[in-house]
Write an enzyme that holds these catalytic residues in place. Structure first.
Site, PDB file in Angstrom:
ATOM      1  CG  ASN A  24      31.317  33.166  38.456  1.00 49.00           C
ATOM      2  OD1 ASN A  24      30.165  33.518  38.235  1.00 49.00           O
ATOM      3  ND2 ASN A  24      32.067  33.711  39.415  1.00 49.00           N
ATOM      4  CD1 TRP A  25      29.140  31.798  32.147  1.00 46.52           C
ATOM      5  CD2 TRP A  25      26.995  32.145  31.573  1.00 46.52           C
ATOM      6  NE1 TRP A  25      28.784  30.853  31.220  1.00 46.52           N
ATOM      7  CE2 TRP A  25      27.476  31.042  30.850  1.00 46.52           C
ATOM      8  CE3 TRP A  25      25.673  32.547  31.386  1.00 46.52           C
ATOM      9  CZ2 TRP A  25      26.679  30.333  29.941  1.00 46.52           C
ATOM     10  CZ3 TRP A  25      24.877  31.849  30.487  1.00 46.52           C
ATOM     11  CH2 TRP A  25      25.380  30.751  29.771  1.00 46.52           C
ATOM     12  CE  LYS A  26      33.665  36.607  38.110  1.00 39.34           C
ATOM     13  NZ  LYS A  26      34.864  37.340  38.476  1.00 39.34           N
TER      14      LYS A  26
ATOM     15  CD  GLU B  91      33.587  39.120  41.333  1.00 35.88           C
ATOM     16  OE1 GLU B  91      32.524  38.621  40.930  1.00 35.88           O
ATOM     17  OE2 GLU B  91      34.644  39.095  40.668  1.00 35.88           O
TER      18      GLU B  91
ATOM     19  CD  GLU C  23      37.620  32.177  42.215  1.00 31.65           C
ATOM     20  OE1 GLU C  23      37.630  31.967  41.007  1.00 31.65           O
ATOM     21  OE2 GLU C  23      36.747  32.848  42.788  1.00 31.65           O
TER      22      GLU C  23
ATOM     23  N   GLY D 134      36.151  32.856  35.185  1.00 27.74           N
ATOM     24  CA  GLY D 134      35.268  34.005  35.014  1.00 27.74           C
ATOM     25  C   GLY D 134      35.269  34.461  33.566  1.00 27.74           C
ATOM     26  N   GLY D 135      36.078  35.480  33.271  1.00 28.15           N
ATOM     27  CA  GLY D 135      36.099  36.102  31.949  1.00 28.15           C
ATOM     28  C   GLY D 135      36.161  35.109  30.790  1.00 28.15           C
TER      29      GLY D 135
HETATM   30  P1  PGA Z   1      38.409  35.570  36.180  1.00 24.80           P
HETATM   31  O1  PGA Z   1      37.383  35.309  37.378  1.00 24.80           O
HETATM   32  O2  PGA Z   1      38.658  34.246  35.521  1.00 24.80           O
HETATM   33  O3  PGA Z   1      37.731  36.548  35.293  1.00 24.80           O
HETATM   34  O4  PGA Z   1      39.663  36.120  36.802  1.00 24.80           O
HETATM   35  C1  PGA Z   1      37.448  34.155  38.163  1.00 24.80           C
HETATM   36  C2  PGA Z   1      36.372  34.178  39.222  1.00 24.80           C
HETATM   37  O5  PGA Z   1      36.071  35.252  39.752  1.00 24.80           O
HETATM   38  O6  PGA Z   1      35.782  33.132  39.538  1.00 24.80           O
END
Ligand code: PGA
Length: 253
Positions: A9-11, A100, A170, A237-238
């Site tokens: 998930n690149w956000k 989010e 999550e 994510g990150g």
């Molecule tokens: P993160 O994010 O790996 O940066 O903690 C995970 C996500 O929000 O899907």
């Protein structure tokens, strides 16, 4: 056998050029290094979908996903993107109900149900997210909190519909914080989620649904987390923004 899935998930990160470079690297590394069946999903910003799709074409086991879709089918909803539009770009997956989105965009359980239904109607696999905030974890009421999230948004679905979902647990206190759930905490919640699914849809259906863990999942903890019986992969994510880290996580089963 449940599908093993790692979704990035690149956000709201990466320019088009950066996203293309990252995708090309992932495609090459997965091709050269992955020696077991793992479904890899790349979820870039909407604007990058078409370019990423081109780069993954022909790559075995790599799929395109989006980070969100509208709860409306079409019409005068400026700035929104529908499930049908995502399908027309070649997306196969869509993340729905990320914490989010729930927190900053005030998405409600009812809206999430609509999104799931529209995604399914348009041939997309929803990656439906759930998870508790820190105060709920500290009060040790995470089971009730997460099962209520699932009941409220998903338990109106038919057996045929629910079977097509992927879930992602999550814990909000672990997202982007560097503070990951322990593998035992993840397993406990995944087992509880599966039990809850079984209570409504029966054990066979519950046993077929992949449940991903998300929240500061990194190359150095993925193997331990993915080794747990009810953990079927990760929503990353990150660490999905670096090809080496992401592909190392993909290889962690
Ligand atoms: P993160 O994010 O790996 O940066 O903690 C995970 C996500 O929000 O899907």
């Amino acid at each position: 056998m449940r599908k093993k899935i790692v979704a990035g998930n690149w956000k709201m990160n990466l320019t088009l050029e950066e996203g293309q470079k990252l995708t090309s690297e992932i495609v090459h590394m997965v091709k050269d290094e992955l020696n077991q069946p793992v479904t890899v999903v790349i979820n870039p910003p909407f604007t990058h979908l078409q370019s990423v799709k081109k780069l993954i074409e022909g790559a075995k086991d790599i799929f395109l996903g989006a980070q969100n879709c509208s709860d409306k089918a079409s019409g005068a909803y400026t700035g929104e993107v529908s499930a049908g539009i995502l399908t027309s770009f070649g997306a196969s997956y869509v993340i729905i109900g990320h914490s989010e989105r729930r927190e900053y965009f005030k998405e409600t359980n009812e809206q999430l149900t609509e999104k799931v239904k529209l995604a399914l109607a348009n041939g997309l696999t929803p990656i439906f997210c759930c998870g508790e905030p820190l105060e709920i974890r500290e009060a040790n009421t995470q089971d009730a909190y997460v099962t209520e999230q699932l009941t409220a948004s998903l338990f109106g679905l038919s057996e045929d519909e629910i079977k097509q979902l992927v879930l992602a647990y999550e814990p909000i206190w672990a997202i982007g914080t560097g503070r990951t759930a322990s593998s035992d905490q993840a397993q406990e919640m995944h087992a509880s989620i599966r039990k809850h699914l079984a209570s409504k849809y029966g054990q066979a259906i519950a046993d077929g649904i992949s449940i991903l863990y998300g929240g500061s999942c990194k190359p150095d903890n993925a193997q331990e987390i993915f080794s747990k019986a009810d953990v079927d992969g990760g929503l990353i994510g990150g660490a999905s923004l670096k090809s080496r880290d992401f592909v190392d996580i993909v290889k962690s089963f």
